[in-house]
Design a protein around this motif. Structure first.
Motif, PDB file in Angstrom:
ATOM      1  N   GLU A 158       2.977   5.973  -2.841  1.00 40.64           N
ATOM      2  CA  GLU A 158       4.113   6.782  -3.274  1.00 40.64           C
ATOM      3  C   GLU A 158       4.172   6.876  -4.798  1.00 40.64           C
ATOM      4  O   GLU A 158       4.484   7.929  -5.353  1.00 40.64           O
ATOM      5  N   THR A 159       3.852   5.785  -5.477  1.00 32.43           N
ATOM      6  CA  THR A 159       3.855   5.799  -6.944  1.00 32.43           C
ATOM      7  C   THR A 159       2.788   6.737  -7.477  1.00 32.43           C
ATOM      8  O   THR A 159       3.034   7.515  -8.405  1.00 32.43           O
ATOM      9  N   GLN A 160       1.610   6.667  -6.887  1.00 30.23           N
ATOM     10  CA  GLN A 160       0.525   7.543  -7.323  1.00 30.23           C
ATOM     11  C   GLN A 160       0.872   9.007  -7.079  1.00 30.23           C
ATOM     12  O   GLN A 160       0.622   9.871  -7.928  1.00 30.23           O
ATOM     13  N   ALA A 161       1.482   9.290  -5.930  1.00 28.63           N
ATOM     14  CA  ALA A 161       1.890  10.664  -5.636  1.00 28.63           C
ATOM     15  C   ALA A 161       2.926  11.146  -6.646  1.00 28.63           C
ATOM     16  O   ALA A 161       2.865  12.293  -7.111  1.00 28.63           O
ATOM     17  N   LEU A 162       3.872  10.283  -7.003  1.00 31.28           N
ATOM     18  CA  LEU A 162       4.879  10.653  -8.003  1.00 31.28           C
ATOM     19  C   LEU A 162       4.227  10.898  -9.352  1.00 31.28           C
ATOM     20  O   LEU A 162       4.578  11.863 -10.050  1.00 31.28           O
ATOM     21  N   GLN A 163       3.294  10.052  -9.735  1.00 30.06           N
ATOM     22  CA  GLN A 163       2.596  10.246 -11.000  1.00 30.06           C
ATOM     23  C   GLN A 163       1.908  11.606 -11.050  1.00 30.06           C
ATOM     24  O   GLN A 163       1.975  12.320 -12.061  1.00 30.06           O
TER      25      GLN A 163
ATOM     26  N   MET B 181      -2.052  18.243  -0.281  1.00 28.57           N
ATOM     27  CA  MET B 181      -3.294  17.470  -0.249  1.00 28.57           C
ATOM     28  C   MET B 181      -3.048  16.039  -0.719  1.00 28.57           C
ATOM     29  O   MET B 181      -3.690  15.101  -0.239  1.00 28.57           O
ATOM     30  N   ALA B 182      -2.100  15.871  -1.635  1.00 29.25           N
ATOM     31  CA  ALA B 182      -1.778  14.541  -2.158  1.00 29.25           C
ATOM     32  C   ALA B 182      -0.780  13.804  -1.288  1.00 29.25           C
ATOM     33  O   ALA B 182      -0.384  12.674  -1.614  1.00 29.25           O
ATOM     34  N   GLY B 183      -0.333  14.416  -0.195  1.00 33.09           N
ATOM     35  CA  GLY B 183       0.617  13.776   0.684  1.00 33.09           C
ATOM     36  C   GLY B 183       2.047  13.817   0.186  1.00 33.09           C
ATOM     37  O   GLY B 183       2.887  13.027   0.600  1.00 33.09           O
ATOM     38  N   ILE B 184       2.335  14.759  -0.718  1.00 34.54           N
ATOM     39  CA  ILE B 184       3.676  14.896  -1.281  1.00 34.54           C
ATOM     40  C   ILE B 184       4.507  15.777  -0.356  1.00 34.54           C
ATOM     41  O   ILE B 184       4.071  16.838   0.070  1.00 34.54           O
ATOM     42  N   ALA B 185       5.708  15.345  -0.055  1.00 39.21           N
ATOM     43  CA  ALA B 185       6.589  16.094   0.845  1.00 39.21           C
ATOM     44  C   ALA B 185       7.037  17.396   0.187  1.00 39.21           C
ATOM     45  O   ALA B 185       7.144  17.502  -1.040  1.00 39.21           O
ATOM     46  N   ALA B 186       7.336  18.386   1.027  1.00 29.45           N
ATOM     47  CA  ALA B 186       7.714  19.703   0.528  1.00 29.45           C
ATOM     48  C   ALA B 186       8.956  19.646  -0.354  1.00 29.45           C
ATOM     49  O   ALA B 186       9.046  20.340  -1.373  1.00 29.45           O
ATOM     50  N   GLU B 187       9.939  18.826   0.015  1.00 25.32           N
ATOM     51  CA  GLU B 187      11.167  18.772  -0.773  1.00 25.32           C
ATOM     52  C   GLU B 187      10.907  18.236  -2.174  1.00 25.32           C
ATOM     53  O   GLU B 187      11.391  18.797  -3.165  1.00 25.32           O
ATOM     54  N   ALA B 188      10.130  17.168  -2.280  1.00 23.74           N
ATOM     55  CA  ALA B 188       9.803  16.623  -3.596  1.00 23.74           C
ATOM     56  C   ALA B 188       8.993  17.622  -4.407  1.00 23.74           C
ATOM     57  O   ALA B 188       9.218  17.794  -5.615  1.00 23.74           O
TER      58      ALA B 188
ATOM     59  N   THR C 230       0.824  -1.201   0.000  1.00 26.19           N
ATOM     60  CA  THR C 230       0.000   0.000   0.000  1.00 26.19           C
ATOM     61  C   THR C 230       0.859   1.252   0.000  1.00 26.19           C
ATOM     62  O   THR C 230       0.592   2.222  -0.712  1.00 26.19           O
ATOM     63  N   THR C 231       1.940   1.231   0.797  1.00 19.01           N
ATOM     64  CA  THR C 231       2.838   2.385   0.838  1.00 19.01           C
ATOM     65  C   THR C 231       3.477   2.643  -0.516  1.00 19.01           C
ATOM     66  O   THR C 231       3.532   3.774  -0.997  1.00 19.01           O
ATOM     67  N   ILE C 232       3.939   1.561  -1.178  1.00 23.90           N
ATOM     68  CA  ILE C 232       4.560   1.713  -2.489  1.00 23.90           C
ATOM     69  C   ILE C 232       3.555   2.250  -3.493  1.00 23.90           C
ATOM     70  O   ILE C 232       3.857   3.135  -4.284  1.00 23.90           O
TER      71      ILE C 232
END
Length: 229
Positions: free
Chosen positions: A12-17, A144-151, A7-9
């Motif tokens: 993270e993949t969806q957030a990157l997309q 909102m998408a859970g993406i970290a500030a650095e990314a 689920t974590t992977i």
């Protein structure tokens, strides 16, 4: 593989997309129509080759308005759940924008970004100010998408550099290979700034890019203009 790990992977993949889509030059925010004052600089022959374009873009990254934009976007990522915080960040972002055309650019691209981001269900915080400047919109939607500030900042700063390179390729003109060389040269700086500014706060705001600010303000006086800023 444990379900929690899978689920974590997947998350993270969806957030990157989403981050790749939202920062893509193809995302319909209209950034291609704006030069942020670079057109003025090219018209005045202060940027006349690839090396000059690299120096101009790097200077704005290190000391220009884009540095403030990055700090404010990071604050919006962290504060995306608080409407009052986002409203204050939006006001501050616009107050730090001295050129009329860039002020308009911030709002037009911000609203276009939010309109496009609403294609994703529940991607846009309901309590964003309207109109909303682009850095605040981008940062809040990333949060909102859970993406970290650095990314988020890696994407935001890369998108800024790509947009400036596009202007230089069309107007200097420089070749596509020169443009890619500029992007490659600035890659370490983008990573360095993303890491540092993701931890910065409002007390770290500040810029010293007077030439860029003056170029942005003078753009509307050019006799011939291709870009809107």
């Amino acid at each position: 593989m444990p379900m929690g790990t899978a689920t974590t992977i997947m998350t993270e993949t969806q957030a990157l997309q989403r981050l790749l889509a939202w920062s893509s030059p193809a995302f319909p925010v209209g950034a291609f129509a704006y030069s942020g004052g670079l057109e003025t600089t090219i018209a005045g022959r202060r940027v006349a080759d690839a090396q000059g374009a690299l120096a101009w873009i790097e200077g704005n990254l290190r000391r220009g308005a884009v540095r403030n934009d990055a700090i404010l976007a990071a604050e919006a990522t962290r504060g995306h759940v608080d409407g009052a915080t986002l409203g204050n960040l939006a006001d501050l972002c616009l107050a730090l924008t001295p050129a009329r055309e860039r002020y308009e650019e911030m709002l037009v691209t911000g609203e276009a970004f939010l309109a496009a981001a609403r294609t994703w269900p529940d991607a846009v915080p309901q309590h964003l100010p309207s109109p909303c400047p682009y850095p605040i919109a981008f940062g809040a939607v990333a949060g909102m998408a859970g993406i970290a500030a650095e990314a988020m900042l890696v994407a935001l700063l890369t998108a800024y550099v790509q947009a400036q390179i596009s202007v230089a390729v069309r107007l200097v003109p420089i070749g596509q290979s020169d443009g890619l060389a500029i992007l490659a040269a600035l890659e370490p700086l983008i990573a360095e700034m993303a890491a540092a500014l993701s931890e910065a706060g409002l007390d770290d705001l500040g810029s010293a890019s007077y030439a860029a600010d003056i170029a942005a303000m003078a753009h509307e006086t050019l006799p011939t203009r291709i870009f809107r800023s």
